[in-house]
Motif scaffolding. Sequence first.
Motif, PDB file in Angstrom:
ATOM      1  N   LEU A 251       0.847  -1.184   0.000  1.00  0.00           N
ATOM      2  CA  LEU A 251       0.000   0.000   0.000  1.00  0.00           C
ATOM      3  C   LEU A 251       0.887   1.239   0.000  1.00  0.00           C
ATOM      4  N   VAL A 252       0.336   2.342  -0.481  1.00  0.00           N
ATOM      5  CA  VAL A 252       1.070   3.603  -0.528  1.00  0.00           C
ATOM      6  C   VAL A 252       0.638   4.464   0.654  1.00  0.00           C
ATOM      7  N   LEU A 253       1.608   4.990   1.375  1.00  0.00           N
ATOM      8  CA  LEU A 253       1.339   5.915   2.472  1.00  0.00           C
ATOM      9  C   LEU A 253       1.468   7.336   1.941  1.00  0.00           C
ATOM     10  N   LEU A 254       0.340   8.066   1.945  1.00  0.00           N
ATOM     11  CA  LEU A 254       0.318   9.441   1.460  1.00  0.00           C
ATOM     12  C   LEU A 254       0.460  10.409   2.621  1.00  0.00           C
ATOM     13  N   GLY A 255       1.056  11.553   2.367  1.00  0.00           N
ATOM     14  CA  GLY A 255       1.177  12.540   3.427  1.00  0.00           C
ATOM     15  C   GLY A 255       1.396  13.930   2.898  1.00  0.00           C
ATOM     16  N   ARG A 256       0.976  14.887   3.693  1.00  0.00           N
ATOM     17  CA  ARG A 256       1.247  16.287   3.390  1.00  0.00           C
ATOM     18  C   ARG A 256       1.743  16.936   4.666  1.00  0.00           C
ATOM     19  N   PHE A 257       2.942  17.497   4.619  1.00  0.00           N
ATOM     20  CA  PHE A 257       3.548  18.096   5.798  1.00  0.00           C
ATOM     21  C   PHE A 257       2.956  19.479   6.047  1.00  0.00           C
ATOM     22  N   ALA A 258       2.684  19.746   7.302  1.00  0.00           N
ATOM     23  CA  ALA A 258       2.088  21.024   7.692  1.00  0.00           C
ATOM     24  C   ALA A 258       3.115  22.138   7.619  1.00  0.00           C
ATOM     25  N   ARG A 259       2.646  23.303   7.266  1.00  0.00           N
ATOM     26  CA  ARG A 259       3.460  24.511   7.324  1.00  0.00           C
ATOM     27  C   ARG A 259       3.211  25.192   8.676  1.00  0.00           C
ATOM     28  N   PRO A 260       4.051  26.151   9.043  1.00  0.00           N
ATOM     29  CA  PRO A 260       3.751  26.903  10.273  1.00  0.00           C
ATOM     30  C   PRO A 260       2.374  27.543  10.188  1.00  0.00           C
ATOM     31  N   ALA A 261       1.720  27.707  11.334  1.00  0.00           N
ATOM     32  CA  ALA A 261       0.375  28.262  11.373  1.00  0.00           C
ATOM     33  C   ALA A 261       0.318  29.593  10.644  1.00  0.00           C
ATOM     34  N   GLY A 262      -0.702  29.751   9.810  1.00  0.00           N
ATOM     35  CA  GLY A 262      -0.893  30.989   9.077  1.00  0.00           C
ATOM     36  C   GLY A 262      -0.169  31.068   7.760  1.00  0.00           C
ATOM     37  N   GLN A 263       0.585  30.030   7.389  1.00  0.00           N
ATOM     38  CA  GLN A 263       1.368  30.100   6.168  1.00  0.00           C
ATOM     39  C   GLN A 263       0.834  29.213   5.056  1.00  0.00           C
TER      40      GLN A 263
ATOM     41  N   CYS B  81      -6.030  17.180 -16.593  1.00  0.00           N
ATOM     42  CA  CYS B  81      -6.321  16.618 -15.271  1.00  0.00           C
ATOM     43  C   CYS B  81      -5.537  15.319 -15.091  1.00  0.00           C
ATOM     44  N   GLU B  82      -4.221  15.462 -15.032  1.00  0.00           N
ATOM     45  CA  GLU B  82      -3.330  14.325 -14.830  1.00  0.00           C
ATOM     46  C   GLU B  82      -2.533  14.543 -13.557  1.00  0.00           C
ATOM     47  N   LEU B  83      -2.437  13.503 -12.739  1.00  0.00           N
ATOM     48  CA  LEU B  83      -1.715  13.621 -11.477  1.00  0.00           C
ATOM     49  C   LEU B  83      -0.209  13.682 -11.716  1.00  0.00           C
ATOM     50  N   PRO B  84       0.486  14.566 -11.053  1.00  0.00           N
ATOM     51  CA  PRO B  84       1.945  14.578 -11.159  1.00  0.00           C
ATOM     52  C   PRO B  84       2.529  13.276 -10.609  1.00  0.00           C
ATOM     53  N   ALA B  85       3.709  12.944 -11.033  1.00  0.00           N
ATOM     54  CA  ALA B  85       4.353  11.707 -10.570  1.00  0.00           C
ATOM     55  C   ALA B  85       4.533  11.742  -9.055  1.00  0.00           C
ATOM     56  N   GLY B  86       4.161  10.660  -8.403  1.00  0.00           N
ATOM     57  CA  GLY B  86       4.359  10.547  -6.963  1.00  0.00           C
ATOM     58  C   GLY B  86       3.388  11.341  -6.121  1.00  0.00           C
ATOM     59  N   ARG B  87       2.288  11.834  -6.713  1.00  0.00           N
ATOM     60  CA  ARG B  87       1.315  12.613  -5.961  1.00  0.00           C
ATOM     61  C   ARG B  87      -0.083  12.030  -6.180  1.00  0.00           C
ATOM     62  N   PHE B  88      -0.905  12.096  -5.129  1.00  0.00           N
ATOM     63  CA  PHE B  88      -2.274  11.597  -5.181  1.00  0.00           C
ATOM     64  C   PHE B  88      -3.176  12.541  -4.382  1.00  0.00           C
ATOM     65  N   PRO B  89      -4.479  12.519  -4.661  1.00  0.00           N
ATOM     66  CA  PRO B  89      -5.396  13.276  -3.795  1.00  0.00           C
ATOM     67  C   PRO B  89      -5.347  12.731  -2.377  1.00  0.00           C
ATOM     68  N   LEU B  90      -5.326  13.622  -1.402  1.00  0.00           N
ATOM     69  CA  LEU B  90      -5.179  13.190  -0.010  1.00  0.00           C
ATOM     70  C   LEU B  90      -6.495  12.767   0.615  1.00  0.00           C
ATOM     71  N   ALA B  91      -7.596  13.431   0.275  1.00  0.00           N
ATOM     72  CA  ALA B  91      -8.846  13.161   0.972  1.00  0.00           C
ATOM     73  C   ALA B  91      -9.974  12.769   0.031  1.00  0.00           C
ATOM     74  N   SER B  92      -9.665  12.343  -1.174  1.00  0.00           N
ATOM     75  CA  SER B  92     -10.709  11.909  -2.097  1.00  0.00           C
ATOM     76  C   SER B  92     -10.114  10.881  -3.051  1.00  0.00           C
ATOM     77  N   SER B  93     -10.988  10.188  -3.761  1.00  0.00           N
ATOM     78  CA  SER B  93     -10.515   9.202  -4.724  1.00  0.00           C
ATOM     79  C   SER B  93      -9.943   9.920  -5.946  1.00  0.00           C
ATOM     80  N   VAL B  94      -9.166   9.202  -6.727  1.00  0.00           N
ATOM     81  CA  VAL B  94      -8.613   9.786  -7.952  1.00  0.00           C
ATOM     82  C   VAL B  94      -9.740  10.153  -8.904  1.00  0.00           C
ATOM     83  N   GLY B  95     -10.773   9.287  -8.976  1.00  0.00           N
ATOM     84  CA  GLY B  95     -11.906   9.573  -9.852  1.00  0.00           C
ATOM     85  C   GLY B  95     -12.621  10.852  -9.464  1.00  0.00           C
ATOM     86  N   ARG B  96     -12.818  11.046  -8.167  1.00  0.00           N
ATOM     87  CA  ARG B  96     -13.496  12.261  -7.721  1.00  0.00           C
ATOM     88  C   ARG B  96     -12.617  13.488  -7.971  1.00  0.00           C
ATOM     89  N   TRP B  97     -11.328  13.350  -7.747  1.00  0.00           N
ATOM     90  CA  TRP B  97     -10.417  14.459  -8.025  1.00  0.00           C
ATOM     91  C   TRP B  97     -10.497  14.851  -9.488  1.00  0.00           C
TER      92      TRP B  97
END
Length: 612
Positions: A165-177, A474-490
């Motif tokens: 399985l693929v583990l997806l993630g998005r790193f948080a920025r400092p608050a307000g940024q 509407c093509e996903l960049p390499a190594g990137r996926f929608p974080l909170a929805s399916s690819v079809g919905r994206w």
Amino acid sequence: MSGIDSMLHPTFEALSAHADAAHDVASASRVGRHVARCERCRAEVAEIRALGEAARAVEVSGPPTDLWSRIERAAAGPRPASARVVSMGTVADGPMPMARRHRGLAAAALVIGAALAAVALWPQPASLQAAGPSRLSFTPARPIPGGVVTVRYVPPTSMSDASRLVLLGRFARPAGQYPPPVGGRVVAELADSLGELVRSTDGAYAGTIRLPANFLAVSLAVREPRADRLDLDGFAPWLVIGGTPAGGPSLRSLLAAIDTRALPFGPGPSLRTRQPVDVADSLKRYFPRHPAGWAYTRSYGLARGRFDFLRFFETAERRYASLDHTLWRQPALDADQLHAMVVFARRIDEPTEMLRWAGRFAKEHPEDPRALTALVDAVHEIELRPVPALSDSVRRWLPALDSAYRRAPLPNVAYTDARRLAVLYGDSATAARWRVRAQENGVVDNIWLMARPAPGDTRAVVVAELRRRATSPCELPAGRFPLASSVGRWRSHCELYRGIALSFLSSAALDDGRPRQALAEADSALATMRLGGHCVSPRGYLAHALASLAVGDTVTAESDFIGAAVDPARAEQTLDTARSRLGARFDRATVMVRLDSARRDAQACVDRGRAR
């Protein structure tokens, strides 16, 4: 939309107190005024009152017949001579009279029995967390920047057959940024593939993540890419929050995490999840003097323990007053403290307090992208109230808006609303100044600006940005996926926004006197929206109708107007436009029959999509 927008209603404790108060007192209070105009809160108050009526209607049976004899036998046993007997409101040394002891022990037994029964029924955090599949855990609990996190994942049945399985993630920025959302939050919501989760012998999956040196927090989801199956924590990705090098809680990480919870996934940080991460609770516990935890929490002054529900709640208003008294006197506050106080003031429905803190925020930290948004929202809250001499009240804040805009980073999502306030309430010079700022701000932070281009807007900039969006595949960049929805919905959302951009380009071509080009753009808009599986495309059909009229095709235009009117929210406005544009050709009775048929076709299209 900022995190402020998620805190508009009184707390449950405030609504409960309102439900218990006398009618004349309740209706005159601030919460009473809010409930009078808020359908959601009225329903919640009605539910609270209904629960009270139901509880009062329950018949309480008497104690068991052998209760008194058992109490007497227990009380007759040996006792130390110096025992202290606690009764209802009295403390005495030595034995009590028998009758009095019976009454005291019986009352205590009934109170404790009721409390224990309530405890058994009261939902504890552990009982609310689902056990079994769709669980993600990680170690260490508070990872440090540059460290390694080990992830263990128990999949649901639908994903248990995958070898990896693929583990997806998005790193948080400092608050307000966080950058402003562009072209729709869902479309822009992409995450990186952080690594693979490999199946272990016990059926779980495991993997590791190397954290960056500036790590604060990370949102995680698990995807099976071949079948486009996504798993996350209920309604939002799992959240891993960093700590200090010593393993303690980090204020910067918690503030970044609460921004992550509030911004991309809807109504604030207290989202309903299978493995709840209450960032506000952690902020209250470890940093009680910082207002962020209190601004985003759902409870105030509640001590920890099983009998919390027997204690009095400390209201949000009292907590706000305490923080206001402490913080306002300080000569300088950081941006996170000021932003939290703006959020808190809005939550307790105090627009003047919100405006006071927002004004200070914009004055002390104009470089913070949240400052202009906070000030615009605060002025708008005043605008919503029945304030005497409203225009004068709003106009006095226009210089502050002007100053905040000139010093705020651009583009800024608050620009549109700030310009609306300036044009509506300012003099002609103020209105003109805000209109010519469109090019400076880029205008392109919101494609909806093209719907009503204001005088002075640089159309070339707008059209160029719309063209870029319309032609971006509407093509996903390499190594990137929608974080909170399916690819079809994206993809569906992406095609929708491409179609909207094309429909605006059609309007621009029509305004420039190029009807054939406008018709070609509208054709592309409808085709793009159909490619995304959208059964109703009012914006595309309206653009096509106007372009068809421009080339003299009234038959097609009439069909297009009906297609645009399928959306009930736009139906009357669209039919009025059709009536004015078609003239004598417009027959309402015929149009309504065709519209009814078109709506049935659209519903059938929706049903087919759901079945797929």
